[in-house]
Design a protein around this motif. Structure first.
Motif, PDB file in Angstrom:
ATOM      1  N   ARG A  80     -39.888 -55.256 -67.987  1.00 41.94           N
ATOM      2  CA  ARG A  80     -40.199 -55.279 -69.406  1.00 41.94           C
ATOM      3  C   ARG A  80     -39.227 -54.153 -69.924  1.00 41.94           C
ATOM      4  NH1 ARG A  80     -45.716 -58.290 -70.921  1.00 41.94           N
ATOM      5  NH2 ARG A  80     -45.569 -59.649 -69.110  1.00 41.94           N
ATOM      6  N   ASP A  81     -38.520 -53.330 -69.306  1.00 44.86           N
ATOM      7  CA  ASP A  81     -38.043 -52.131 -69.905  1.00 44.86           C
ATOM      8  C   ASP A  81     -36.607 -52.688 -70.335  1.00 44.86           C
ATOM      9  OD1 ASP A  81     -36.741 -49.784 -70.460  1.00 44.86           O
ATOM     10  OD2 ASP A  81     -37.972 -48.736 -69.070  1.00 44.86           O
ATOM     11  N   PHE A  82     -36.280 -52.834 -71.672  1.00 44.61           N
ATOM     12  CA  PHE A  82     -35.182 -53.392 -72.124  1.00 44.61           C
ATOM     13  C   PHE A  82     -33.804 -52.478 -71.962  1.00 44.61           C
ATOM     14  CE2 PHE A  82     -38.390 -55.834 -74.455  1.00 44.61           C
ATOM     15  CZ  PHE A  82     -38.026 -57.026 -73.951  1.00 44.61           C
ATOM     16  N   ASP A  83     -34.132 -51.188 -72.250  1.00 45.16           N
ATOM     17  CA  ASP A  83     -33.183 -50.196 -72.030  1.00 45.16           C
ATOM     18  C   ASP A  83     -32.726 -50.023 -70.609  1.00 45.16           C
ATOM     19  OD1 ASP A  83     -33.072 -49.717 -74.598  1.00 45.16           O
ATOM     20  OD2 ASP A  83     -34.500 -48.162 -74.534  1.00 45.16           O
ATOM     21  N   ARG A  84     -33.548 -49.919 -69.651  1.00 44.33           N
ATOM     22  CA  ARG A  84     -33.038 -50.023 -68.406  1.00 44.33           C
ATOM     23  C   ARG A  84     -32.664 -51.285 -67.758  1.00 44.33           C
ATOM     24  NH1 ARG A  84     -37.977 -48.318 -64.788  1.00 44.33           N
ATOM     25  NH2 ARG A  84     -36.573 -48.451 -63.039  1.00 44.33           N
ATOM     26  N   GLY A  85     -32.979 -52.447 -68.158  1.00 40.73           N
ATOM     27  CA  GLY A  85     -32.405 -53.377 -67.832  1.00 40.73           C
ATOM     28  C   GLY A  85     -30.650 -53.681 -68.489  1.00 40.73           C
ATOM     29  N   TYR A  86     -30.712 -53.277 -69.833  1.00 38.30           N
ATOM     30  CA  TYR A  86     -29.259 -52.897 -70.344  1.00 38.30           C
ATOM     31  C   TYR A  86     -28.509 -52.255 -69.253  1.00 38.30           C
ATOM     32  CZ  TYR A  86     -25.465 -51.779 -73.140  1.00 38.30           C
ATOM     33  OH  TYR A  86     -24.085 -51.733 -73.491  1.00 38.30           O
ATOM     34  N   GLU A  87     -29.059 -50.961 -69.160  1.00 36.72           N
ATOM     35  CA  GLU A  87     -28.005 -49.982 -68.206  1.00 36.72           C
ATOM     36  C   GLU A  87     -27.823 -50.432 -66.736  1.00 36.72           C
ATOM     37  OE1 GLU A  87     -30.764 -46.546 -68.549  1.00 36.72           O
ATOM     38  OE2 GLU A  87     -30.194 -46.322 -70.881  1.00 36.72           O
ATOM     39  N   GLY A  88     -28.946 -51.144 -66.254  1.00 37.23           N
ATOM     40  CA  GLY A  88     -28.985 -51.901 -64.851  1.00 37.23           C
ATOM     41  C   GLY A  88     -27.740 -52.760 -64.717  1.00 37.23           C
ATOM     42  N   THR A  89     -27.631 -53.638 -65.625  1.00 40.78           N
ATOM     43  CA  THR A  89     -26.944 -54.589 -65.855  1.00 40.78           C
ATOM     44  C   THR A  89     -25.188 -54.068 -65.995  1.00 40.78           C
ATOM     45  OG1 THR A  89     -28.170 -56.399 -66.830  1.00 40.78           O
ATOM     46  CG2 THR A  89     -25.821 -56.769 -66.754  1.00 40.78           C
ATOM     47  N   VAL A  90     -25.174 -53.067 -66.757  1.00 40.56           N
ATOM     48  CA  VAL A  90     -23.970 -52.325 -67.189  1.00 40.56           C
ATOM     49  C   VAL A  90     -23.444 -51.680 -65.787  1.00 40.56           C
ATOM     50  CG1 VAL A  90     -22.584 -50.390 -68.042  1.00 40.56           C
ATOM     51  CG2 VAL A  90     -24.120 -51.895 -69.548  1.00 40.56           C
ATOM     52  N   PHE A  91     -24.386 -50.932 -65.118  1.00 41.06           N
ATOM     53  CA  PHE A  91     -24.100 -50.373 -63.841  1.00 41.06           C
ATOM     54  C   PHE A  91     -23.669 -51.443 -62.655  1.00 41.06           C
ATOM     55  CE2 PHE A  91     -25.546 -49.196 -59.489  1.00 41.06           C
ATOM     56  CZ  PHE A  91     -24.881 -48.067 -59.443  1.00 41.06           C
TER      57      PHE A  91
ATOM     58  N   LEU B 175     -21.883 -54.382 -63.146  1.00 38.24           N
ATOM     59  CA  LEU B 175     -20.662 -54.736 -63.736  1.00 38.24           C
ATOM     60  C   LEU B 175     -19.353 -53.732 -63.314  1.00 38.24           C
ATOM     61  CD1 LEU B 175     -21.585 -56.325 -67.132  1.00 38.24           C
ATOM     62  CD2 LEU B 175     -20.854 -57.518 -64.731  1.00 38.24           C
ATOM     63  N   GLU B 176     -20.093 -52.290 -63.716  1.00 38.38           N
ATOM     64  CA  GLU B 176     -19.096 -51.110 -63.490  1.00 38.38           C
ATOM     65  C   GLU B 176     -18.905 -51.108 -61.770  1.00 38.38           C
ATOM     66  OE1 GLU B 176     -16.699 -48.049 -64.393  1.00 38.38           O
ATOM     67  OE2 GLU B 176     -17.374 -49.744 -65.412  1.00 38.38           O
ATOM     68  N   GLN B 177     -19.902 -51.434 -60.797  1.00 38.84           N
ATOM     69  CA  GLN B 177     -19.758 -51.339 -59.473  1.00 38.84           C
ATOM     70  C   GLN B 177     -18.703 -52.277 -59.108  1.00 38.84           C
ATOM     71  OE1 GLN B 177     -20.973 -48.116 -58.711  1.00 38.84           O
ATOM     72  NE2 GLN B 177     -22.075 -49.131 -57.038  1.00 38.84           N
ATOM     73  N   GLU B 178     -18.931 -53.376 -59.537  1.00 40.44           N
ATOM     74  CA  GLU B 178     -17.796 -54.602 -59.183  1.00 40.44           C
ATOM     75  C   GLU B 178     -16.394 -54.271 -59.717  1.00 40.44           C
ATOM     76  OE1 GLU B 178     -15.888 -57.878 -58.133  1.00 40.44           O
ATOM     77  OE2 GLU B 178     -17.798 -57.096 -57.353  1.00 40.44           O
ATOM     78  N   ARG B 179     -16.656 -53.626 -60.988  1.00 38.21           N
ATOM     79  CA  ARG B 179     -14.971 -53.359 -61.486  1.00 38.21           C
ATOM     80  C   ARG B 179     -14.419 -52.138 -60.685  1.00 38.21           C
ATOM     81  NH1 ARG B 179     -12.503 -49.453 -64.268  1.00 38.21           N
ATOM     82  NH2 ARG B 179     -14.126 -48.094 -64.133  1.00 38.21           N
ATOM     83  N   ARG B 180     -15.043 -51.195 -60.022  1.00 41.16           N
ATOM     84  CA  ARG B 180     -14.453 -50.184 -59.302  1.00 41.16           C
ATOM     85  C   ARG B 180     -14.531 -50.667 -57.925  1.00 41.16           C
ATOM     86  NH1 ARG B 180     -18.769 -45.162 -60.865  1.00 41.16           N
ATOM     87  NH2 ARG B 180     -17.883 -44.659 -62.868  1.00 41.16           N
TER      88      ARG B 180
END
Length: 302
Positions: free
Chosen positions: A211-222, A224-229
């Protein structure tokens, strides 16, 4: 060598941890060791753990997050497989026996994923029914991209050597470190999903990390960034499979955030996903999500 090393990271959850450990000691399969990694708790956790004596191995570290705690458990594990359990969740008595049967019958796959049942009261887990395992088997995790089951990354048993080979969990304090691990395990041979019976009781409560929205956002960004790299295995040949799962997760998170009034974060994730959706477009989402954000924002202002 035990078949399973049960790794339980915990931080200030003395009130729930005792019930979690009781569910482990109630397992019908006893071929396991129990490792609890205390992530710098300041409550009564250590006093609670001391009562178990040699029944568990207690490891301590300064507060560094769940991923780092799990990695310490992986390093110290003696079992052939590591089975992860969060310190607020519960296992029905047949969980490890089910995993053992699947491992023997399915050729010792690298990853076994169980099915979770959300609960608020522990009696709901007691009411679950056991039975012969019904499974779906895949050559590896990425090969399951088109499967429609709900992925419960907190309900897995993984070959210890495979965990160490891919480097364990990310040390970032994000809520998607378990999914990141699954992608990095993506081409390890053998993945089995246990459709039934349920093997995990997933506790729903106000302090749940889901239920931690900020960590959920940061995790999803992470992710996507891992895939981009290009950090995930499989290369270009397996990219569509990775994206199918990554983008499914992104769409789920954006809907979840929008439903809870996090329209800016939801729209930011939508924008970050556009470059990947060019490969696997989902037109209903791509065309429909921005108007939905606008409509939701207008309603919230009334």
């Amino acid at each position: 060598m035990p078949l399973f090393s049960v790794v339980i990271p915990t931080y200030n959850r003395a009130a729930l941890l005792e019930e979690t450990l009781a569910s482990v000691f109630a397992q019908t399969l006893t071929d396991h060791e129990v490792i609890v990694v205390d992530d710098g708790s300041t409550d009564e956790t250590l006093a609670l753990l001391a009562r178990y004596g040699e029944r568990i191995r207690v490891l301590r570290q300064s507060n560094a997050g769940q991923g780092v705690a799990r990695n310490l458990g992986i390093r110290e594990a003696r079992g052939e497989y590591v089975a992860f359990l969060d310190s607020d969740d519960l296992w029905p008595p047949w969980t490890l026996a089910t995993f053992q049967q699947v491992i023997r019958e399915q050729g010792a796959p690298s990853v076994v994923m169980g099915r979770a049942h959300s609960f608020q009261h522990s009696r709901e887990v007691s009411d679950l029914e056991s039975g012969a395992p019904r499974v779906q088997r895949f050559d590896d995790y990425l090969a399951s991209a088109d499967a429609t089951f709900i992925r419960t990354a907190c309900a897995v048993a993984v070959r210890t050597e495979a965990l160490r080979r891919v480097g364990g969990f990310s040390d970032k304090r994000i809520s998607a470190e378990d999914y990141d691990l699954l992608y990095r395990l993506g081409i390890e041979p053998g993945f089995v999903y246990v459709e039934s019976p349920v093997t995990l009781g997933y506790r729903q409560h106000a302090a749940s990390s889901s239920r931690d929205f900020d960590r959920g956002y940061e995790g999803t960004v992470f992710l996507l960034e891992q895939e981009r790299r290009g950090s995930y295995p499989g290369g270009a040949a397996r990219r569509r499979e990775r994206l199918a799962m990554l983008l499914f997760g992104l769409r789920h998170v954006t809907h979840w955030m929008l439903e809870h009034g996090r329209s800016r974060q939801a729209l930011a994730l939508y924008a970050r996903g556009l470059r990947f959706h060019r490969v696997l477009p989902r037109w209903r989402y791509l065309l429909g999500f921005p108007p939905w954000v606008l409509a939701t924002s207008l309603r919230s202002r009334r």
